[in-house]
Design a protein around this motif. Structure first.
Motif, mmCIF file in Angstrom:
data_model
loop_
_atom_site.group_PDB
_atom_site.id
_atom_site.type_symbol
_atom_site.label_atom_id
_atom_site.label_comp_id
_atom_site.label_asym_id
_atom_site.label_seq_id
_atom_site.Cartn_x
_atom_site.Cartn_y
_atom_site.Cartn_z
ATOM 1 N N ILE A 141 0.841 -1.207 0.000
ATOM 2 C CA ILE A 141 0.000 0.000 0.000
ATOM 3 C C ILE A 141 0.877 1.258 0.000
ATOM 4 O O ILE A 141 0.612 2.216 -0.735
ATOM 5 C CB ILE A 141 -0.947 0.017 1.235
ATOM 6 C CG1 ILE A 141 -1.870 -1.208 1.218
ATOM 7 C CG2 ILE A 141 -1.765 1.312 1.276
ATOM 8 C CD1 ILE A 141 -2.875 -1.235 0.087
ATOM 9 N N LEU A 142 1.934 1.249 0.800
ATOM 10 C CA LEU A 142 2.828 2.419 0.836
ATOM 11 C C LEU A 142 3.484 2.627 -0.534
ATOM 12 O O LEU A 142 3.618 3.771 -0.999
ATOM 13 C CB LEU A 142 3.902 2.243 1.925
ATOM 14 C CG LEU A 142 3.389 2.342 3.364
ATOM 15 C CD1 LEU A 142 4.456 1.873 4.356
ATOM 16 C CD2 LEU A 142 2.961 3.778 3.693
ATOM 17 N N ASN A 143 3.865 1.533 -1.190
ATOM 18 C CA ASN A 143 4.454 1.661 -2.536
ATOM 19 C C ASN A 143 3.433 2.214 -3.524
ATOM 20 O O ASN A 143 3.762 3.041 -4.376
ATOM 21 C CB ASN A 143 4.954 0.303 -3.034
ATOM 22 C CG ASN A 143 6.239 -0.117 -2.332
ATOM 23 O OD1 ASN A 143 6.884 0.694 -1.662
ATOM 24 N ND2 ASN A 143 6.606 -1.382 -2.463
ATOM 25 N N ALA A 144 2.189 1.747 -3.420
ATOM 26 C CA ALA A 144 1.139 2.228 -4.338
ATOM 27 C C ALA A 144 0.901 3.724 -4.106
ATOM 28 O O ALA A 144 0.748 4.502 -5.068
ATOM 29 C CB ALA A 144 -0.147 1.437 -4.114
ATOM 30 N N LYS A 145 0.879 4.151 -2.833
ATOM 31 C CA LYS A 145 0.701 5.576 -2.539
ATOM 32 C C LYS A 145 1.879 6.391 -3.060
ATOM 33 O O LYS A 145 1.704 7.472 -3.633
ATOM 34 C CB LYS A 145 0.530 5.790 -1.020
ATOM 35 C CG LYS A 145 -0.794 5.249 -0.477
ATOM 36 C CD LYS A 145 -0.961 5.496 1.027
ATOM 37 C CE LYS A 145 -1.270 6.954 1.332
ATOM 38 N NZ LYS A 145 -1.703 7.120 2.745
ATOM 39 N N ALA A 146 3.091 5.880 -2.868
ATOM 40 C CA ALA A 146 4.281 6.596 -3.334
ATOM 41 C C ALA A 146 4.254 6.747 -4.859
ATOM 42 O O ALA A 146 4.579 7.809 -5.399
ATOM 43 C CB ALA A 146 5.537 5.855 -2.888
ATOM 44 N N GLU A 147 3.844 5.692 -5.544
ATOM 45 C CA GLU A 147 3.782 5.727 -7.005
ATOM 46 C C GLU A 147 2.760 6.770 -7.468
ATOM 47 O O GLU A 147 3.027 7.553 -8.395
ATOM 48 C CB GLU A 147 3.418 4.323 -7.527
ATOM 49 C CG GLU A 147 3.410 4.171 -9.033
ATOM 50 C CD GLU A 147 4.743 4.545 -9.687
ATOM 51 O OE1 GLU A 147 5.789 4.401 -9.019
ATOM 52 O OE2 GLU A 147 4.722 5.013 -10.854
ATOM 53 N N LEU A 148 1.599 6.801 -6.824
ATOM 54 C CA LEU A 148 0.585 7.811 -7.172
ATOM 55 C C LEU A 148 1.114 9.221 -6.893
ATOM 56 O O LEU A 148 0.873 10.153 -7.673
ATOM 57 C CB LEU A 148 -0.705 7.565 -6.371
ATOM 58 C CG LEU A 148 -1.521 6.339 -6.782
ATOM 59 C CD1 LEU A 148 -2.599 6.032 -5.734
ATOM 60 C CD2 LEU A 148 -2.170 6.551 -8.157
ATOM 61 N N ALA A 149 1.830 9.386 -5.802
ATOM 62 C CA ALA A 149 2.381 10.707 -5.461
ATOM 63 C C ALA A 149 3.420 11.140 -6.492
ATOM 64 O O ALA A 149 3.457 12.309 -6.898
ATOM 65 C CB ALA A 149 2.996 10.676 -4.056
ATOM 66 N N ARG A 150 4.244 10.188 -6.942
ATOM 67 C CA ARG A 150 5.233 10.525 -7.983
ATOM 68 C C ARG A 150 4.535 10.931 -9.269
ATOM 69 O O ARG A 150 4.911 11.910 -9.913
ATOM 70 C CB ARG A 150 6.173 9.336 -8.230
ATOM 71 C CG ARG A 150 7.394 9.320 -7.303
ATOM 72 C CD ARG A 150 8.397 8.250 -7.699
ATOM 73 N NE ARG A 150 7.860 6.909 -7.461
ATOM 74 C CZ ARG A 150 8.042 6.224 -6.321
ATOM 75 N NH1 ARG A 150 8.752 6.737 -5.325
ATOM 76 N NH2 ARG A 150 7.513 5.030 -6.188
ATOM 77 N N ALA A 202 1.759 12.324 -9.531
ATOM 78 C CA ALA A 202 1.162 13.658 -9.352
ATOM 79 C C ALA A 202 2.227 14.749 -9.342
ATOM 80 O O ALA A 202 1.901 15.937 -9.320
ATOM 81 C CB ALA A 202 0.363 13.687 -8.044
ATOM 82 N N GLY A 203 3.504 14.346 -9.348
ATOM 83 C CA GLY A 203 4.578 15.345 -9.429
ATOM 84 C C GLY A 203 5.350 15.574 -8.144
ATOM 85 O O GLY A 203 6.206 16.458 -8.075
ATOM 86 N N PHE A 204 5.029 14.785 -7.112
ATOM 87 C CA PHE A 204 5.707 14.953 -5.820
ATOM 88 C C PHE A 204 6.858 13.959 -5.654
ATOM 89 O O PHE A 204 6.936 12.944 -6.358
ATOM 90 C CB PHE A 204 4.716 14.731 -4.663
ATOM 91 C CG PHE A 204 3.672 15.796 -4.539
ATOM 92 C CD1 PHE A 204 3.994 17.040 -4.025
ATOM 93 C CD2 PHE A 204 2.361 15.561 -4.942
ATOM 94 C CE1 PHE A 204 3.030 18.031 -3.896
ATOM 95 C CE2 PHE A 204 1.392 16.548 -4.829
ATOM 96 C CZ PHE A 204 1.728 17.783 -4.312
ATOM 97 N N LEU A 205 7.709 14.243 -4.674
ATOM 98 C CA LEU A 205 8.739 13.318 -4.226
ATOM 99 C C LEU A 205 8.220 12.728 -2.907
ATOM 100 O O LEU A 205 8.240 13.415 -1.882
ATOM 101 C CB LEU A 205 10.031 14.103 -4.008
ATOM 102 C CG LEU A 205 11.312 13.305 -3.817
ATOM 103 C CD1 LEU A 205 11.644 12.476 -5.051
ATOM 104 C CD2 LEU A 205 12.470 14.263 -3.529
ATOM 105 N N PRO A 206 7.722 11.490 -2.925
ATOM 106 C CA PRO A 206 7.094 10.944 -1.705
ATOM 107 C C PRO A 206 8.110 10.340 -0.747
ATOM 108 O O PRO A 206 9.159 9.851 -1.151
ATOM 109 C CB PRO A 206 6.194 9.841 -2.254
ATOM 110 C CG PRO A 206 6.888 9.383 -3.502
ATOM 111 C CD PRO A 206 7.631 10.566 -4.069
#
Lengths: 189, 189
Positions: free
Chosen positions: A20-29, A31-35
Motif C-alpha cells: 500500500i505504501l508503494n502504491a501511494k508513493a507511485e501515485l504521489a510521484r 502527481a509530481g511529488f517526491l514521496p
C-alpha cells in the motif's frame, strides 16, 4: 525543485503495508511529488523493544524535518478517532509551518461517530452542553475529527478530502488519497 | 525569565473542565512555570460551527507558538489511545523543537490495552508479526502509546510519567501531573 511529501497514515499497521505504501508513493510521484513514507528507511537494530521504538521515532521525525508537506490519512483507527501516531505527525508538520493535507475513508464525521460510540445516549447538561454518559462533552464542529486536526489542515490552506470507502477497504482504498493528491498538486506545484 | 508551559489534555472535555484546568495551572505556577491552557483565552464568536472550530484551532496554535514547553496528558480517551487533539498538540510542540513532557493516568501500557481491545484474539502471522482479527499489527515497544508520542517525548530529554489512577478519576487525578511537573522543573528551571 521537487516538493517532498510525507505520507502519514495507519496503513503501516497492515499486513500488506509495503504494498500500500508503494502504491501511494507511485501515485504521489505521478502527481509530481517526491514521496517519503515511514518504512522507507532501514531501522538500525536496537537491543530492546523500547530502543527499537525510539529508533523508528527518530527516523520518522528526520523524514518529516526534510519534508515540505504532509498528506495525513485520518481514517479512524481502532475506534472513534484517527491514529494518534498520524495525529502527532500532522501536528509535527504544522508546528514546523509546512503544508498540510488530509483525507479520510469514513464518511461519517466526528460528531456522528461519537454519537455511535455512545449509542445515542447523549444529553444536554444544565448549561446546554451535550455530554455522553461518562460526562465528556460531545462536540460538533462539522469536522471529520478533533478540531485541532481538521482545523490545522484547513487553516493553512490545506484540504480535507472525505471518501466513503467500503467497510472492508477503509485502509486500502486509495480514491480519497488520489483526490487529495490532485488538490495538493494544483496548490503546490 | 519564566518558562511558559502549554498544558494539553482531554480534561477540556470534562463538565468541570475550568476547575481542573485552574487546578493544573495553579500547580504549574507553584512549580515555577508560567502555565497556559486551551480555554484561557476568549474565543471570538463565529457564525458557523466550523468557523468556531477554526477559531479555537487558531487560538490554541497561537498559545503553542508562544509556549516553551508542553506537558501532555496522554491518558486514553474514548478507547484504546490518547486524545488525538492532544497527540496533535504534542507533535506541534515537538515539530517546533520545544521541550516535551507527558503523563498518563492509566498504568496498562499500549500493548496491554490493544490486547484488551482485541479481547486477546491476537495471533502471529507467517512472518511472526502479531496481528488482531482485523489484520492490524499489534506492536509492543514497552511504551504507553504509539511510539511517535512516547518516543517524541523521551528522545528530546522529556519524561513520561505513569500513574495508576482510580477508574473514576482518570481525568481528574493530578498525582501524575504533579510528578511530571516536578521532573520538568528540575530539568528546565
Amino acid at each position: 525543485m521537487s516538493i517532498k511529501v510525507y505520507l502519514a497514515g495507519p496503513e503501516v499497521f497492515l499486513a500488506n503495508a509495503r504494498e500500500i505504501l508503494n502504491a501511494k508513493a507511485e501515485l504521489a510521484r505521478k502527481a509530481g511529488f517526491l514521496p517519503i513514507s515511514p518504512g522507507d528507511l532501514e531501522i538500525p537494530p536496537a537491543p530492546t523493544k523500547k530502543g527499537m521504538g525510539l529508533s523508528i521515532s527518530a527516523i520518522d521525525e528526520q523524514m518529516m524535518l526534510e519534508a515540505d508537506a504532509i498528506i495525513a490519512n485520518l481514517t479512524p483507527f481502532r475506534g472513534v478517532a484517527a491514529d494518534v501516531g498520524t495525529a502527532y505527525e500532522l501536528g509535527f508538520m504544522c508546528g514546523q509551518g509546512k503544508h498540510a493535507f488530509a483525507y479520510t475513508n469514513v464518511a461519517h464525521d466526528h460528531h456522528q461517530r461519537v454519537l455511535t460510540y455512545y449509542e445515542g445516549a447523549v444529553v444536554a447538561d444544565s448549561q446546554g452542553h451535550r455530554r455522553g454518559p461518562d460526562g465528556l462533552s460531545v462536540e460538533d464542529f462539522e469536522m471529520i475529527d478533533n478540531l485541532m486536526l481538521h482545523g490545522g489542515v484547513e487553516r493553512r490552506n490545506g484540504t480535507v478530502v472525505v471518501h466513503d470507502a467500503a467497510e472492508d477497504a477503509i485502509y486500502t482504498d486509495l480514491t480519497g488519497f488520489e483526490r487529495v493528491l490532485a488538490i495538493a498538486a494544483a496548490k503546490l506545484l
